[in-house]
Design an enzyme around this catalytic site. Structure first.
Site, mmCIF file in Angstrom:
data_model
loop_
_atom_site.group_PDB
_atom_site.id
_atom_site.type_symbol
_atom_site.label_atom_id
_atom_site.label_comp_id
_atom_site.label_asym_id
_atom_site.label_seq_id
_atom_site.Cartn_x
_atom_site.Cartn_y
_atom_site.Cartn_z
ATOM 1 N N ARG A 120 -9.805 0.854 8.286
ATOM 2 C CA ARG A 120 -9.511 -0.546 8.672
ATOM 3 C C ARG A 120 -10.487 -1.597 9.351
ATOM 4 O O ARG A 120 -10.289 -2.585 9.718
ATOM 5 C CB ARG A 120 -8.149 -0.556 9.652
ATOM 6 C CG ARG A 120 -6.871 -0.697 8.622
ATOM 7 C CD ARG A 120 -5.695 -0.476 9.728
ATOM 8 N NE ARG A 120 -4.513 -1.254 9.600
ATOM 9 C CZ ARG A 120 -3.484 -0.768 9.039
ATOM 10 N NH1 ARG A 120 -3.473 0.543 8.560
ATOM 11 N NH2 ARG A 120 -2.276 -1.463 8.965
ATOM 12 N N LYS B 10 0.874 -1.254 -0.007
ATOM 13 C CA LYS B 10 -0.039 0.090 -0.110
ATOM 14 C C LYS B 10 0.929 1.225 -0.115
ATOM 15 O O LYS B 10 0.783 2.147 -0.834
ATOM 16 C CB LYS B 10 -0.855 0.118 1.306
ATOM 17 C CG LYS B 10 -1.853 -1.217 1.584
ATOM 18 C CD LYS B 10 -2.877 -1.314 2.605
ATOM 19 C CE LYS B 10 -2.007 -1.143 3.977
ATOM 20 N NZ LYS B 10 -1.323 -2.365 4.211
ATOM 21 N N ARG C 56 10.801 -0.761 11.378
ATOM 22 C CA ARG C 56 9.831 -0.573 12.284
ATOM 23 C C ARG C 56 9.901 -1.773 13.256
ATOM 24 O O ARG C 56 10.037 -3.007 13.053
ATOM 25 C CB ARG C 56 8.371 -0.693 11.507
ATOM 26 C CG ARG C 56 8.097 0.433 10.933
ATOM 27 C CD ARG C 56 6.791 0.408 10.026
ATOM 28 N NE ARG C 56 5.703 -0.238 10.439
ATOM 29 C CZ ARG C 56 4.652 -0.365 9.880
ATOM 30 N NH1 ARG C 56 4.640 -0.110 8.642
ATOM 31 N NH2 ARG C 56 3.736 -1.225 10.482
ATOM 32 N N ARG D 286 11.703 -5.108 5.169
ATOM 33 C CA ARG D 286 11.236 -3.729 4.964
ATOM 34 C C ARG D 286 12.094 -2.791 5.674
ATOM 35 O O ARG D 286 12.459 -3.035 6.800
ATOM 36 C CB ARG D 286 9.759 -3.698 5.391
ATOM 37 C CG ARG D 286 9.314 -2.130 5.366
ATOM 38 C CD ARG D 286 7.988 -2.057 5.476
ATOM 39 N NE ARG D 286 7.076 -2.613 6.515
ATOM 40 C CZ ARG D 286 5.754 -2.539 6.518
ATOM 41 N NH1 ARG D 286 5.119 -1.826 5.290
ATOM 42 N NH2 ARG D 286 5.196 -3.170 7.482
ATOM 43 N N ARG E 104 -0.686 -8.615 13.654
ATOM 44 C CA ARG E 104 -1.184 -7.668 12.643
ATOM 45 C C ARG E 104 -2.090 -8.407 11.551
ATOM 46 O O ARG E 104 -3.001 -7.796 11.129
ATOM 47 C CB ARG E 104 -0.191 -6.806 12.033
ATOM 48 C CG ARG E 104 0.443 -5.945 13.233
ATOM 49 C CD ARG E 104 1.766 -5.068 12.751
ATOM 50 N NE ARG E 104 1.851 -4.710 11.525
ATOM 51 C CZ ARG E 104 2.903 -4.419 10.624
ATOM 52 N NH1 ARG E 104 4.065 -4.971 11.238
ATOM 53 N NH2 ARG E 104 2.729 -4.110 9.416
HETATM 54 P P1 ADP Z 1 0.979 -1.555 7.155
HETATM 55 O O1 ADP Z 1 1.619 -0.698 6.281
HETATM 56 O O2 ADP Z 1 2.077 -2.585 7.777
HETATM 57 O O3 ADP Z 1 -0.311 -1.962 6.789
HETATM 58 P P2 ADP Z 1 0.708 0.808 9.012
HETATM 59 O O4 ADP Z 1 1.746 1.626 8.838
HETATM 60 O O5 ADP Z 1 -0.627 1.225 7.935
HETATM 61 O O6 ADP Z 1 1.042 -0.750 8.594
HETATM 62 O O7 ADP Z 1 -0.049 0.882 10.458
HETATM 63 C C1 ADP Z 1 0.693 0.481 11.596
HETATM 64 C C2 ADP Z 1 -0.123 0.339 12.762
HETATM 65 O O8 ADP Z 1 -0.812 1.747 13.069
HETATM 66 C C3 ADP Z 1 -1.144 -0.510 12.809
HETATM 67 O O9 ADP Z 1 -0.865 -1.929 13.115
HETATM 68 C C4 ADP Z 1 -2.043 0.046 13.620
HETATM 69 O O10 ADP Z 1 -1.732 -0.249 15.077
HETATM 70 C C5 ADP Z 1 -2.070 1.483 13.454
HETATM 71 N N1 ADP Z 1 -3.250 1.839 12.564
HETATM 72 C C6 ADP Z 1 -2.864 2.526 11.269
HETATM 73 N N2 ADP Z 1 -3.833 2.949 10.621
HETATM 74 C C7 ADP Z 1 -4.952 2.446 11.403
HETATM 75 C C8 ADP Z 1 -6.224 2.512 11.223
HETATM 76 N N3 ADP Z 1 -6.864 3.038 10.147
HETATM 77 N N4 ADP Z 1 -7.064 1.986 12.212
HETATM 78 C C9 ADP Z 1 -6.480 1.582 13.599
HETATM 79 N N5 ADP Z 1 -5.126 1.509 13.603
HETATM 80 C C10 ADP Z 1 -4.491 2.032 12.596
HETATM 81 P P1 ADP Z 2 2.346 -1.795 3.223
HETATM 82 O O1 ADP Z 2 2.222 -0.271 3.119
HETATM 83 O O2 ADP Z 2 1.058 -2.415 2.470
HETATM 84 O O3 ADP Z 2 2.318 -2.557 4.560
HETATM 85 P P2 ADP Z 2 5.035 -1.726 1.802
HETATM 86 O O4 ADP Z 2 4.495 -0.612 0.693
HETATM 87 O O5 ADP Z 2 5.416 -1.103 2.986
HETATM 88 O O6 ADP Z 2 3.482 -2.495 2.210
HETATM 89 O O7 ADP Z 2 5.684 -2.907 1.391
HETATM 90 C C1 ADP Z 2 5.993 -3.825 2.176
HETATM 91 C C2 ADP Z 2 7.624 -4.293 1.583
HETATM 92 O O8 ADP Z 2 7.499 -4.782 0.438
HETATM 93 C C3 ADP Z 2 8.500 -3.138 1.429
HETATM 94 O O9 ADP Z 2 9.858 -3.339 1.825
HETATM 95 C C4 ADP Z 2 8.369 -2.662 0.052
HETATM 96 O O10 ADP Z 2 9.718 -2.310 -0.661
HETATM 97 C C5 ADP Z 2 8.255 -4.332 -0.588
HETATM 98 N N1 ADP Z 2 7.230 -4.381 -1.657
HETATM 99 C C6 ADP Z 2 6.270 -3.667 -1.834
HETATM 100 N N2 ADP Z 2 5.450 -3.990 -3.169
HETATM 101 C C7 ADP Z 2 6.240 -4.875 -3.531
HETATM 102 C C8 ADP Z 2 6.184 -5.785 -4.753
HETATM 103 N N3 ADP Z 2 5.175 -5.607 -5.553
HETATM 104 N N4 ADP Z 2 6.829 -6.901 -4.777
HETATM 105 C C9 ADP Z 2 8.116 -6.915 -4.071
HETATM 106 N N5 ADP Z 2 7.960 -6.220 -2.854
HETATM 107 C C10 ADP Z 2 7.117 -5.151 -2.731
#
Ligand code: ADP
Ligand code: ADP
Ligand code: ZN
Length: 223
Positions: free
Chosen positions: A88, A13, A161, A127, A172
């Site tokens: 979410r 994302k 992270r 990551r 998660r």
């Molecule tokens: P990821 O990219 O791995 O999906 P995020 O960076 O979006 O994770 O979110 C990290 C943490 O922040 C989540 O595990 C949760 O604790 C909190 N968080 C982020 N967005 C939301 C949301 N929309 N509702 C509730 N908690 C959230």
């Molecule tokens: P999210 O925001 O959904 O948690 P991220 O965009 O942070 O996910 O991506 C998670 C990890 O995977 C990062 O280290 C990113 O560089 C890598 N990544 C993202 N998209 C791809 C893909 N299509 N193929 C391989 N690696 C990816």
């Protein structure tokens, strides 16, 4: 143009939101980044959410809705925005619909990035991001072009992270399947869900998303 990027942790994302922001010049709102900034600055809100995030749980709906809504009404978002990590829960989605409708706006597309759990764990395990500008990387799938130097800003400081360690990732993923996955039928029923194969490489995923939004007249007019 209002886009929602939906998918489990590690689906890509943030990566795709950064690409869309650069390509179309619309604001990117990442609720995870907003919360991490609060934690880093030790604000009262940061203190409230720190332990919840460390445990891999979702922060309360009201807390995150208040934070997000403070952003969507800023001038930066007037032309539209990309939501990364929000909504979410169904409660958050309903609150968003109501807030947008009050301004005569609505979500244009909900892009669902589909990735299987084994691949998510591999992605999250590698990551890291630039400490200065936030650009996202991966040890194997998206390394920096020059070892130890950010492609975007030349910084040599990187962060991993705390909640990306294996035990927390499992929690998660569980939160995603139980609390966030019900959003898929919610948006499907509204005719907004656009599934995209998130297992493909970064550029191929970006191309699929552009195909979805590229046919949208509103975005073409604004960009
Ligand atoms: P990821 O990219 O791995 O999906 P995020 O960076 O979006 O994770 O979110 C990290 C943490 O922040 C989540 O595990 C949760 O604790 C909190 N968080 C982020 N967005 C939301 C949301 N929309 N509702 C509730 N908690 C959230
Ligand atoms: P999210 O925001 O959904 O948690 P991220 O965009 O942070 O996910 O991506 C998670 C990890 O995977 C990062 O280290 C990113 O560089 C890598 N990544 C993202 N998209 C791809 C893909 N299509 N193929 C391989 N690696 C990816
Ligand atoms: Zn950087």
């Amino acid at each position: 143009m209002i886009l929602v990027l939906l998918g489990p942790p590690g689906a890509g994302k943030g990566t795709q939101a950064q690409l869309l922001q650069a390509k179309f010049g619309i604001a990117k709102l990442s609720t995870g980044d907003m919360l991490r900034e609060e934690v880093t600055s030790c604000s009262p809100l940061g203190k409230e959410v720190k332990d919840i995030m460390a445990k891999g749980q979702l922060v309360p709906d009201k807390t995150i809705i208040d934070i997000l809504f403070a952003h969507i009404h800023t001038p930066d978002c007037a032309r539209g925005f990309i939501l990364d990590g929000f909504p979410r829960t169904v409660k958050q989605a309903e609150a968003l619909d109501v807030a947008l409708a009050a301004e005569g706006k609505a979500i244009d597309h909900v892009i669902e990035l589909t990735v299987d759990d084994a691949k998510l764990i591999e992605r999250i395990g590698g990551r890291f991001s630039c400490a200065k500008c936030g650009a996202g990387y991966h040890d194997t799938f998206k390394p920096t072009k020059h070892a130890g130097k950010c492609d975007a800003c030349d910084s040599t400081q990187f962060i991993r992270r705390e909640d990306d360690k294996a035990e927390t990732v499992a929690k998660r993923l569980d939160a995603y399947h139980k609390q966030t996955a019900p959003l898929l039928p919610y948006y499907q029923q509204k005719g907004l869900l656009r599934p995209v194969d998130g297992m493909a490489d970064i550029q191929a995923v970006a191309a699929q998303i552009e195909k979805v939004v590229g046919t949208d007249k509103k975005l073409a007019k604004n960009s």
